[in-house]
Design a protein around this motif. Structure first.
Motif, mmCIF file in Angstrom:
data_model
loop_
_atom_site.group_PDB
_atom_site.id
_atom_site.type_symbol
_atom_site.label_atom_id
_atom_site.label_comp_id
_atom_site.label_asym_id
_atom_site.label_seq_id
_atom_site.Cartn_x
_atom_site.Cartn_y
_atom_site.Cartn_z
ATOM 1 N N ASP A 38 -7.561 -28.432 -25.159
ATOM 2 C CA ASP A 38 -7.046 -28.060 -26.479
ATOM 3 C C ASP A 38 -7.677 -28.910 -27.579
ATOM 4 N N ARG A 39 -7.867 -30.181 -27.318
ATOM 5 C CA ARG A 39 -8.503 -31.065 -28.311
ATOM 6 C C ARG A 39 -9.968 -30.689 -28.518
ATOM 7 N N CYS A 40 -10.640 -30.309 -27.436
ATOM 8 C CA CYS A 40 -12.040 -29.868 -27.561
ATOM 9 C C CYS A 40 -12.125 -28.607 -28.413
ATOM 10 N N ARG A 41 -11.236 -27.680 -28.178
ATOM 11 C CA ARG A 41 -11.237 -26.438 -28.956
ATOM 12 C C ARG A 41 -10.851 -26.702 -30.415
ATOM 13 N N ALA A 42 -9.939 -27.638 -30.650
ATOM 14 C CA ALA A 42 -9.570 -27.999 -32.020
ATOM 15 C C ALA A 42 -10.764 -28.624 -32.740
ATOM 16 N N PHE A 43 -11.525 -29.433 -32.040
ATOM 17 C CA PHE A 43 -12.744 -30.013 -32.603
ATOM 18 C C PHE A 43 -13.698 -28.891 -33.022
ATOM 19 N N CYS A 44 -13.862 -27.900 -32.158
ATOM 20 C CA CYS A 44 -14.747 -26.767 -32.462
ATOM 21 C C CYS A 44 -14.243 -25.986 -33.672
ATOM 22 N N ALA A 45 -12.944 -25.877 -33.802
ATOM 23 C CA ALA A 45 -12.371 -25.147 -34.926
ATOM 24 C C ALA A 45 -12.621 -25.866 -36.249
ATOM 25 N N ARG A 46 -12.827 -27.176 -36.199
ATOM 26 C CA ARG A 46 -13.038 -27.968 -37.415
ATOM 27 C C ARG A 46 -14.507 -28.183 -37.755
ATOM 28 N N LEU A 47 -15.406 -27.547 -37.030
ATOM 29 C CA LEU A 47 -16.826 -27.809 -37.235
ATOM 30 C C LEU A 47 -17.306 -27.499 -38.643
ATOM 31 N N ASP A 48 -16.800 -26.453 -39.267
ATOM 32 C CA ASP A 48 -17.225 -26.144 -40.633
ATOM 33 C C ASP A 48 -16.938 -27.330 -41.557
ATOM 34 N N GLU A 49 -15.782 -27.914 -41.381
ATOM 35 C CA GLU A 49 -15.385 -29.075 -42.185
ATOM 36 C C GLU A 49 -16.199 -30.314 -41.805
ATOM 37 N N LEU A 50 -16.380 -30.533 -40.514
ATOM 38 C CA LEU A 50 -17.094 -31.715 -40.043
ATOM 39 C C LEU A 50 -18.574 -31.699 -40.404
ATOM 40 N N CYS A 51 -19.142 -30.513 -40.533
ATOM 41 C CA CYS A 51 -20.564 -30.401 -40.898
ATOM 42 C C CYS A 51 -20.862 -31.022 -42.256
ATOM 43 N N CYS A 52 -19.853 -31.189 -43.069
ATOM 44 C CA CYS A 52 -20.039 -31.776 -44.397
ATOM 45 C C CYS A 52 -20.215 -33.293 -44.337
ATOM 46 N N LEU A 53 -19.858 -33.894 -43.220
ATOM 47 C CA LEU A 53 -19.971 -35.339 -43.086
ATOM 48 C C LEU A 53 -21.431 -35.752 -42.963
ATOM 49 N N GLU A 54 -21.770 -36.844 -43.586
ATOM 50 C CA GLU A 54 -23.152 -37.316 -43.584
ATOM 51 C C GLU A 54 -23.663 -37.599 -42.168
ATOM 52 N N HIS A 55 -22.802 -38.134 -41.325
ATOM 53 C CA HIS A 55 -23.213 -38.510 -39.971
ATOM 54 C C HIS A 55 -22.965 -37.397 -38.943
ATOM 55 N N PHE A 56 -22.712 -36.178 -39.410
ATOM 56 C CA PHE A 56 -22.407 -35.088 -38.483
ATOM 57 C C PHE A 56 -23.496 -34.844 -37.446
ATOM 58 N N PRO A 57 -24.776 -34.790 -37.806
ATOM 59 C CA PRO A 57 -25.797 -34.514 -36.770
ATOM 60 C C PRO A 57 -25.742 -35.509 -35.606
ATOM 61 N N GLU A 58 -25.548 -36.785 -35.905
ATOM 62 C CA GLU A 58 -25.451 -37.783 -34.848
ATOM 63 C C GLU A 58 -24.176 -37.595 -34.036
ATOM 64 N N LEU A 59 -23.067 -37.321 -34.714
ATOM 65 C CA LEU A 59 -21.794 -37.086 -34.040
ATOM 66 C C LEU A 59 -21.897 -35.878 -33.118
ATOM 67 N N ALA A 60 -22.410 -34.778 -33.626
ATOM 68 C CA ALA A 60 -22.521 -33.550 -32.839
ATOM 69 C C ALA A 60 -23.439 -33.746 -31.638
ATOM 70 N N ALA A 61 -24.549 -34.417 -31.837
ATOM 71 C CA ALA A 61 -25.478 -34.666 -30.729
ATOM 72 C C ALA A 61 -24.825 -35.528 -29.653
ATOM 73 N N SER A 62 -24.061 -36.520 -30.073
ATOM 74 C CA SER A 62 -23.376 -37.394 -29.124
ATOM 75 C C SER A 62 -22.313 -36.626 -28.330
ATOM 76 N N VAL A 63 -21.522 -35.812 -29.022
ATOM 77 C CA VAL A 63 -20.483 -35.023 -28.349
ATOM 78 C C VAL A 63 -21.128 -34.015 -27.400
ATOM 79 N N LEU A 64 -22.191 -33.364 -27.846
ATOM 80 C CA LEU A 64 -22.874 -32.393 -26.998
ATOM 81 C C LEU A 64 -23.452 -33.074 -25.753
#
Length: 83
Positions: free
Chosen positions: A39-65
């Motif tokens: 459920d937390r993983c899916r909630a993270f996915c649901a917030r991706l539009d918002e999280l993409c605005c963060l400056e460090h998003f590419p590093e965060l997304a790559a790490s999570v992936l």
């Protein structure tokens, strides 16, 4: 980051994360005993539009992936997922 690029990035990572989550569910790694994690993983996915605005998003997304891939090892099975 412009809206079109943010949307494309968000959609790409959402698709990748959900692919890994679905695989982990089918493989029995994510099941009813750890439903909260799924459920937390899916909630993270649901917030991706918002999280993409963060400056460090590419590093965060790559790490999570990479963490998802460590569990699923899909990149070794599915050539479209090689990172």
């Amino acid at each position: 980051m412009d809206v079109a690029r943010r949307t494309a990035l968000s959609n790409f990572y959402r698709e990748e994360f959900l692919h890994h989550i679905d695989y982990l569910h089918v493989a029995g790694i994510l099941d009813e005993s750890n439903r909260e994690v799924a459920d937390r993983c899916r909630a993270f996915c649901a917030r991706l539009d918002e999280l993409c605005c963060l400056e460090h998003f590419p590093e965060l997304a790559a790490s999570v992936l990479q963490s998802f891939d460590t569990l699923s090892r899909l990149s070794g099975r599915d050539p479209r997922l090689s990172h």
